[in-house]
Design a protein around this motif. Structure first.
Motif, PDB file in Angstrom:
ATOM      1  N   HIS A  24      -2.614  -6.590  -1.995  1.00 33.18           N
ATOM      2  CA  HIS A  24      -2.926  -6.543  -0.646  1.00 33.18           C
ATOM      3  C   HIS A  24      -1.993  -5.134  -0.163  1.00 33.18           C
ATOM      4  CE1 HIS A  24      -5.037 -10.175  -0.125  1.00 33.18           C
ATOM      5  NE2 HIS A  24      -3.730 -10.890  -0.578  1.00 33.18           N
ATOM      6  N   ARG A  27      -4.385  -2.349   1.201  1.00 34.62           N
ATOM      7  CA  ARG A  27      -5.013  -2.517   2.406  1.00 34.62           C
ATOM      8  C   ARG A  27      -4.087  -2.767   3.653  1.00 34.62           C
ATOM      9  NH1 ARG A  27     -10.125  -6.635   2.127  1.00 34.62           N
ATOM     10  NH2 ARG A  27     -10.893  -6.275   4.297  1.00 34.62           N
ATOM     11  N   GLY A  30      -2.903   0.622   4.766  1.00 35.24           N
ATOM     12  CA  GLY A  30      -4.268   1.219   5.476  1.00 35.24           C
ATOM     13  C   GLY A  30      -4.149   0.899   7.152  1.00 35.24           C
ATOM     14  N   GLU A  63     -10.270  -3.842  11.232  1.00 36.03           N
ATOM     15  CA  GLU A  63      -9.811  -4.987   9.972  1.00 36.03           C
ATOM     16  C   GLU A  63      -8.915  -5.900  10.793  1.00 36.03           C
ATOM     17  OE1 GLU A  63     -10.354  -5.142   6.947  1.00 36.03           O
ATOM     18  OE2 GLU A  63      -9.542  -3.293   5.751  1.00 36.03           O
ATOM     19  N   TRP A  79      -8.671 -11.398   4.746  1.00 31.88           N
ATOM     20  CA  TRP A  79      -9.281 -10.431   5.424  1.00 31.88           C
ATOM     21  C   TRP A  79     -10.642 -10.727   6.116  1.00 31.88           C
ATOM     22  CZ3 TRP A  79      -6.146  -6.267   6.160  1.00 31.88           C
ATOM     23  CH2 TRP A  79      -4.776  -5.941   5.236  1.00 31.88           C
ATOM     24  N   SER A 169      -0.195   3.752   1.568  1.00 35.97           N
ATOM     25  CA  SER A 169      -1.708   3.791   0.890  1.00 35.97           C
ATOM     26  C   SER A 169      -2.059   4.972  -0.054  1.00 35.97           C
ATOM     27  CB  SER A 169      -2.788   4.048   2.000  1.00 35.97           C
ATOM     28  OG  SER A 169      -2.370   5.170   2.931  1.00 35.97           O
TER      29      SER A 169
END
Length: 169
Positions: A24, A27, A30, A63, A79, A169
């Motif tokens: 993870h 993400r 991000g 998200e 998610w 990221s």
């Protein structure tokens, strides 16, 4: 089998920073720059309190990250799987989703996320090595940690007892 009657929620339990980062890290990193829309908790309607055994939802619009702790070092990060507008259908507990039901959460929506850190507890206790997820909303923080078989919150910068691992990221 549903966890506490939460529709479409299937936790994926991980242990340790390396496995969580691999699964993870990019993400989570991000999310930086996104604005928090809502922070959702499951509320025990009979006890009129936060049901700390259920996941915490952080909705950033594009998200939604769902964080859940169990046992001494298990964390699940999923998610966009939970719809907080759907009823929770648990046969034992009377539960419902509530947005920002606790005062420290009420100040978070509308704030942009600066960065996310995985925080590894480095104490001389059972929690040693457990992983918390820290959201830096500069200057406000939300840390979702393992409160020994349930979720807990801290609303300040990470304590020196954490080894801090900023995600990029």
């Amino acid at each position: 089998m549903l966890r506490f009657g939460i529709q479409d929620y299937r936790p994926s339990w991980l242990n340790g920073r390396d496995s969580i980062t691999a699964a993870h890290g990019p993400r989570l990193a991000g999310l930086a720059g996104l604005t928090l829309q809502r922070a959702w908790l499951v509320w025990d309607l009979d006890a009129d309190e936060w049901f700390t055994d259920a996941p915490v939802l952080m909705d950033f619009g594009a998200e939604q990250v769902e964080i859940d702790h169990q046992k001494f070092d298990d964390v699940s990060i999923t998610w966009n799987t939970i719809d907080p507008s759907r009823a929770i259908e648990d046969s034992y507990f009377h539960l419902a989703w509530h947005a920002e039901p606790l005062p420290p959460l009420a100040e978070l929506p509308g704030r942009a996320l600066d960065h996310v850190e995985l925080l590894e507890w480095a104490g001389d206790d059972m929690a040693n090595g457990s992983i918390a997820v820290g959201f830096d909303f500069g200057p406000t923080w939300l840390i979702i940690f393992n409160a020994l078989d349930e979720n807990g919150f801290e609303h300040h910068a990470p304590a020196p007892s954490y080894r801090r691992h900023r995600l990029n990221s």
